[in-house]
Design a protein around this motif. Structure first.
Motif, PDB file in Angstrom:
ATOM      1  N   ILE A  88      34.525  41.258  36.260  1.00  0.00           N
ATOM      2  CA  ILE A  88      35.545  40.216  36.133  1.00  0.00           C
ATOM      3  C   ILE A  88      36.623  40.691  35.175  1.00  0.00           C
ATOM      4  O   ILE A  88      36.328  41.139  34.061  1.00  0.00           O
ATOM      5  N   GLY A  89      37.868  40.598  35.629  1.00  0.00           N
ATOM      6  CA  GLY A  89      39.028  40.916  34.797  1.00  0.00           C
ATOM      7  C   GLY A  89      39.689  39.628  34.359  1.00  0.00           C
ATOM      8  O   GLY A  89      40.113  38.820  35.186  1.00  0.00           O
ATOM      9  N   CYS A  90      39.778  39.421  33.052  1.00  0.00           N
ATOM     10  CA  CYS A  90      40.256  38.153  32.476  1.00  0.00           C
ATOM     11  C   CYS A  90      41.765  38.120  32.224  1.00  0.00           C
ATOM     12  O   CYS A  90      42.262  37.185  31.604  1.00  0.00           O
ATOM     13  N   GLY A  91      42.505  39.119  32.674  1.00  0.00           N
ATOM     14  CA  GLY A  91      43.935  39.167  32.384  1.00  0.00           C
ATOM     15  C   GLY A  91      44.209  40.180  31.294  1.00  0.00           C
ATOM     16  O   GLY A  91      43.673  41.284  31.308  1.00  0.00           O
ATOM     17  N   LYS A  92      45.051  39.802  30.335  1.00  0.00           N
ATOM     18  CA  LYS A  92      45.494  40.718  29.277  1.00  0.00           C
ATOM     19  C   LYS A  92      44.350  41.249  28.414  1.00  0.00           C
ATOM     20  O   LYS A  92      44.365  42.396  27.998  1.00  0.00           O
ATOM     21  N   LYS A  93      43.356  40.376  28.137  1.00  0.00           N
ATOM     22  CA  LYS A  93      42.234  40.829  27.318  1.00  0.00           C
ATOM     23  C   LYS A  93      40.956  40.133  27.760  1.00  0.00           C
ATOM     24  O   LYS A  93      40.985  39.096  28.410  1.00  0.00           O
ATOM     25  N   HIS A 115      35.853  42.142  31.353  1.00  0.00           N
ATOM     26  CA  HIS A 115      36.804  43.026  30.674  1.00  0.00           C
ATOM     27  C   HIS A 115      38.222  42.487  30.817  1.00  0.00           C
ATOM     28  O   HIS A 115      38.452  41.512  31.523  1.00  0.00           O
ATOM     29  N   SER A 116      39.166  43.172  30.203  1.00  0.00           N
ATOM     30  CA  SER A 116      40.570  42.942  30.543  1.00  0.00           C
ATOM     31  C   SER A 116      40.723  43.369  31.999  1.00  0.00           C
ATOM     32  O   SER A 116      39.915  44.150  32.525  1.00  0.00           O
ATOM     33  N   SER A 117      41.760  42.893  32.667  1.00  0.00           N
ATOM     34  CA  SER A 117      41.941  43.264  34.070  1.00  0.00           C
ATOM     35  C   SER A 117      42.221  44.752  34.243  1.00  0.00           C
ATOM     36  O   SER A 117      41.791  45.356  35.225  1.00  0.00           O
ATOM     37  N   VAL A 134      29.725  46.858  44.546  1.00  0.00           N
ATOM     38  CA  VAL A 134      30.479  46.234  43.472  1.00  0.00           C
ATOM     39  C   VAL A 134      31.523  45.280  44.045  1.00  0.00           C
ATOM     40  O   VAL A 134      32.077  45.531  45.117  1.00  0.00           O
ATOM     41  N   VAL A 135      31.751  44.203  43.333  1.00  0.00           N
ATOM     42  CA  VAL A 135      32.844  43.276  43.634  1.00  0.00           C
ATOM     43  C   VAL A 135      33.591  43.041  42.331  1.00  0.00           C
ATOM     44  O   VAL A 135      32.982  42.904  41.272  1.00  0.00           O
ATOM     45  N   ALA A 136      34.924  43.039  42.420  1.00  0.00           N
ATOM     46  CA  ALA A 136      35.758  42.719  41.261  1.00  0.00           C
ATOM     47  C   ALA A 136      36.488  41.412  41.533  1.00  0.00           C
ATOM     48  O   ALA A 136      36.941  41.167  42.650  1.00  0.00           O
ATOM     49  N   ALA A 137      36.589  40.584  40.518  1.00  0.00           N
ATOM     50  CA  ALA A 137      37.365  39.344  40.573  1.00  0.00           C
ATOM     51  C   ALA A 137      38.291  39.407  39.360  1.00  0.00           C
ATOM     52  O   ALA A 137      37.825  39.426  38.222  1.00  0.00           O
ATOM     53  N   MET A 138      39.603  39.499  39.624  1.00  0.00           N
ATOM     54  CA  MET A 138      40.532  39.789  38.533  1.00  0.00           C
ATOM     55  C   MET A 138      41.742  38.861  38.523  1.00  0.00           C
ATOM     56  O   MET A 138      42.294  38.533  39.563  1.00  0.00           O
ATOM     57  N   PRO A 140      45.732  38.383  37.055  1.00  0.00           N
ATOM     58  CA  PRO A 140      46.841  39.280  36.711  1.00  0.00           C
ATOM     59  C   PRO A 140      46.965  39.479  35.200  1.00  0.00           C
ATOM     60  O   PRO A 140      46.517  38.644  34.414  1.00  0.00           O
ATOM     61  N   SER A 141      47.603  40.565  34.808  1.00  0.00           N
ATOM     62  CA  SER A 141      47.710  40.884  33.377  1.00  0.00           C
ATOM     63  C   SER A 141      48.644  39.948  32.621  1.00  0.00           C
ATOM     64  O   SER A 141      48.650  39.954  31.395  1.00  0.00           O
ATOM     65  N   SER A 142      49.414  39.115  33.319  1.00  0.00           N
ATOM     66  CA  SER A 142      50.262  38.151  32.614  1.00  0.00           C
ATOM     67  C   SER A 142      49.433  37.031  31.988  1.00  0.00           C
ATOM     68  O   SER A 142      49.915  36.294  31.143  1.00  0.00           O
ATOM     69  N   VAL A 143      48.172  36.907  32.406  1.00  0.00           N
ATOM     70  CA  VAL A 143      47.316  35.859  31.856  1.00  0.00           C
ATOM     71  C   VAL A 143      46.944  36.216  30.432  1.00  0.00           C
ATOM     72  O   VAL A 143      46.353  37.250  30.173  1.00  0.00           O
ATOM     73  N   ARG A 144      47.339  35.350  29.524  1.00  0.00           N
ATOM     74  CA  ARG A 144      47.016  35.531  28.110  1.00  0.00           C
ATOM     75  C   ARG A 144      46.233  34.317  27.665  1.00  0.00           C
ATOM     76  O   ARG A 144      46.539  33.200  28.033  1.00  0.00           O
ATOM     77  N   VAL A 145      45.270  34.551  26.851  1.00  0.00           N
ATOM     78  CA  VAL A 145      44.429  33.464  26.360  1.00  0.00           C
ATOM     79  C   VAL A 145      44.954  33.006  25.021  1.00  0.00           C
ATOM     80  O   VAL A 145      45.209  33.826  24.129  1.00  0.00           O
ATOM     81  N   GLN A 146      45.149  31.714  24.884  1.00  0.00           N
ATOM     82  CA  GLN A 146      45.588  31.161  23.603  1.00  0.00           C
ATOM     83  C   GLN A 146      44.381  31.060  22.681  1.00  0.00           C
ATOM     84  O   GLN A 146      43.359  30.522  23.050  1.00  0.00           O
ATOM     85  N   THR A 147      44.507  31.616  21.504  1.00  0.00           N
ATOM     86  CA  THR A 147      43.422  31.515  20.526  1.00  0.00           C
ATOM     87  C   THR A 147      43.894  30.649  19.364  1.00  0.00           C
ATOM     88  O   THR A 147      45.080  30.633  19.035  1.00  0.00           O
ATOM     89  N   LYS A 148      42.959  29.954  18.770  1.00  0.00           N
ATOM     90  CA  LYS A 148      43.311  29.102  17.622  1.00  0.00           C
ATOM     91  C   LYS A 148      43.437  29.968  16.386  1.00  0.00           C
ATOM     92  O   LYS A 148      42.602  30.823  16.129  1.00  0.00           O
TER      93      LYS A 148
END
Length: 149
Positions: A88-93, A115-117, A134-138, A140-148
């Motif tokens: 799984i690729g979560c985007g930017k990180k 991982h990151s995408s 293998v299967v990947a689900a990703m 895009p790299s524009s996805v950024r997660v907001q952290t507190k």
């Protein structure tokens, strides 16, 4: 022509893993590049989130890591032969996913890599070239997660 195979449960499995047939019939998927809005897979630009199997690519609904759930991965049991590794690729990180995603992988006996995408794409390419199921689900790299803060 599409061919399905009846399963014991009465449904149809989709053979996305087999290397049967000539390379022209079933080309191997390869992530050529990742962009802010999507991916270049085997020379084709796909916008948005994607699912990649060894011989097929699909657009995928989730837009953020929070959208990745048991429901968004409901396609996994339909893949025949079964998946060994889900990347799984979560985007930017890389970020932790909802616990039900880890539970699903454990229940299905699937190895799960998050991982990151960019790293997920590289891992998919490597494992796919090795002939792994293998299967990947990703996302895009524009996805950024907001952290507190």
């Amino acid at each position: 022509r599409s061919v399905g195979r009846a399963t014991a449960e009465g449904g149809y499995g989709v053979d996305l893993m087999s290397s049967a047939g000539s390379p022209r019939d079933k080309p191997w998927m390869l992530v050529n590049a990742h962009y802010a809005d999507g991916f270049r897979v085997s020379g084709v630009h796909l916008q948005g989130s994607v699912v990649l199997a060894p011989h097929a690519s699909f657009l995928w609904q989730p837009k953020t890591p929070a959208d990745i759930s048991r429901e968004s991965l409901a396609f996994l049991p339909l893949i025949d032969p079964p998946v060994d590794i889900l990347v799984i690729g979560c985007g930017k990180k890389s970020v932790p996913l909802h616990p039900t995603v880890y539970d699903l992988a454990r229940e299905m006996g699937i190895g799960l890599e998050v991982h990151s995408s960019a790293n997920a794409a590289a891992m998919f390419n490597f494992l796919n070239q090795e002939g792994r199921r293998v299967v990947a689900a990703m996302l895009p790299s524009s996805v950024r997660v907001q952290t507190k803060q």
